[in-house]
Design an enzyme around this catalytic site. Structure first.
Site, mmCIF file in Angstrom:
data_model
loop_
_atom_site.group_PDB
_atom_site.id
_atom_site.type_symbol
_atom_site.label_atom_id
_atom_site.label_comp_id
_atom_site.label_asym_id
_atom_site.label_seq_id
_atom_site.Cartn_x
_atom_site.Cartn_y
_atom_site.Cartn_z
ATOM 1 N N GLU A 168 -10.358 -18.774 1.104
ATOM 2 C CA GLU A 168 -10.554 -19.897 0.185
ATOM 3 C C GLU A 168 -10.471 -21.154 1.028
ATOM 4 O OE1 GLU A 168 -8.986 -22.775 -3.088
ATOM 5 O OE2 GLU A 168 -7.707 -21.016 -2.845
ATOM 6 N N LEU A 169 -11.599 -21.865 1.135
ATOM 7 C CA LEU A 169 -11.719 -22.942 2.122
ATOM 8 C C LEU A 169 -11.804 -24.305 1.429
ATOM 9 C CD1 LEU A 169 -14.117 -20.993 4.490
ATOM 10 C CD2 LEU A 169 -11.624 -21.041 4.485
ATOM 11 N N GLY A 178 -7.249 -22.406 3.551
ATOM 12 C CA GLY A 178 -7.134 -23.534 4.478
ATOM 13 C C GLY A 178 -8.484 -24.150 4.769
ATOM 14 N N SER A 179 -8.618 -24.696 5.958
ATOM 15 C CA SER A 179 -9.815 -25.473 6.288
ATOM 16 C C SER A 179 -11.013 -24.573 6.577
ATOM 17 C CB SER A 179 -9.544 -26.351 7.510
ATOM 18 O OG SER A 179 -9.490 -25.560 8.682
ATOM 19 N N GLU A 231 -14.118 -33.378 2.832
ATOM 20 C CA GLU A 231 -12.959 -33.169 1.959
ATOM 21 C C GLU A 231 -11.888 -34.182 2.316
ATOM 22 O OE1 GLU A 231 -10.280 -29.476 0.334
ATOM 23 O OE2 GLU A 231 -10.789 -29.467 2.448
#
Length: 320
Positions: free
Chosen positions: A155-156, A135-136, A283
């Site tokens: 996992e960003l 996520g963020s 992003e």
């Protein structure tokens, strides 16, 4: 169309995890490096951690769940899965399949609801031995700071970039570039967001990329001919339109898209984007891509690296 692709990938992910279950073994270690260790050896045994807290995002509700549940179950752990609030149904479906497949009761537990509330419980409960989160960056950093001695896998965010060198056959790469930028409405952690093209190839690349982007079909996601459909919620449409507006104020040119139809943001191509604009340095998670001109690959690499994100980058070149 894209959901079918995700289902195929999900099957692969579970197969990979199942294969690894056959190979979870310890090792034998000689101890004769130190005096007194002659003729002795030690061995290690791998055991499950215990309860895994898995928190997954909306964009790949089957495959990103598989990335967490598959390896955890293969290694003999139990899982508390918190799927994204927008996309929980496939997680329930998975739980039903797991029951039918013979997974013991309680080995997989699906809990839906507020991310902060459930996430806080998983992080603070001593029975949960590992948190795995996709996520963020903001949420991930919060998890990392609160997790203490728990194992954590994150996992960003990402802001993927591509370099196109001179002397490249532009026609060969346009289709892949367009797919990389606009598949799944750009709501992919490795979605192509920034393209840096050598000045000798720039005009040709932009012309062909824009033409291909404008030919993408926007509409109903249940129609197999559709290429681009709605973003995950109306707020995301508002946000991305604001980011496009900011880029224009900073001198960017909208070469394609830049507008919405209902909750669909049309595939958007921006030229000459200032590196400080949000569409360049954050992003975007939407069907927006910028194409900027560079004088050489070295300059392009500097632009690619001018980012707080990693995760993915690419180059088309004939000079290894």
């Amino acid at each position: 169309k894209t959901a079918k692709g995700e289902v195929a990938r999900t099957i692969q992910t579970y197969k990979f995890a199942a294969e690894e279950a056959k190979r979870i073994s310890g090792e034998t270690i000689p101890l004769d490096a130190a005096p007194g260790g002659e003729g002795r050896f030690a061995y290690t045994v791998k055991e499950p951690l215990g309860v895994i807290g898995a928190i997954t995002p909306f964009n790949f509700p089957m495959n990103l769940v598989a990335h967490k549940v598959g390896p955890a179950i293969a290694a003999g752990n139990t899982v508390v899965l918190k799927p994204a609030g927008q996309t929980p149904i496939s997680a329930y479906f998975l739980a039903e399949l797991m029951q039918k497949a013979g997974l013991p009761p309680g080995a997989l537990n699906v809990v839906t609801g507020s991310g902060p509330v459930i996430g806080e419980k998983l992080i603070s409960d001593d029975r949960v031995k590992k948190i795995t989160f996709t996520g963020s960056p903001e949420v991930g950093i919060g998890i990392r700071n609160k997790a203490g001695l728990k194992h954590v896998t994150l996992e960003l965010g990402s802001n993927a970039a591509l370099i196109v060198d001179k002397n490249i056959d532009i026609d060969k790469i346009i289709k892949r570039c367009v797919e990389g930028a606009f598949s799944y409405q750009g709501q992919v952690c490795i979605s192509l967001q920034r393209i840096y093209v050598h000045k000798d190839s720039y005009t040709s690349f932009v012309e062909k990329f824009v033409k291909a982007a404008q030919q993408l079909k926007a509409g109903d996601p249940l129609n197999p001919d559709t290429d681009v459909s709605a973003l995950i919620n109306p707020k995301e449409v508002e946000r991305t339109l604001e980011w496009i507006s900011e880029a224009k104020q900073n001198g960017a040119i909208v070469a394609a898209g830049g507008a919405s139809e209902g909750n669909i943001l049309l595939p958007t191509v921006l030229l000459g984007v200032n590196p400080t604009s949000k569409v360049s340095c954050q992003e975007v998670f939407a069907p927006i891509v910028l194409i900027n001109k560079v004088n050489c690959v070295e300059e392009a690499i500097d632009f690619v690296n001018d980012s707080r994100y990693g995760l993915q980058a690419g180059i088309y070149t004939d000079n290894i």
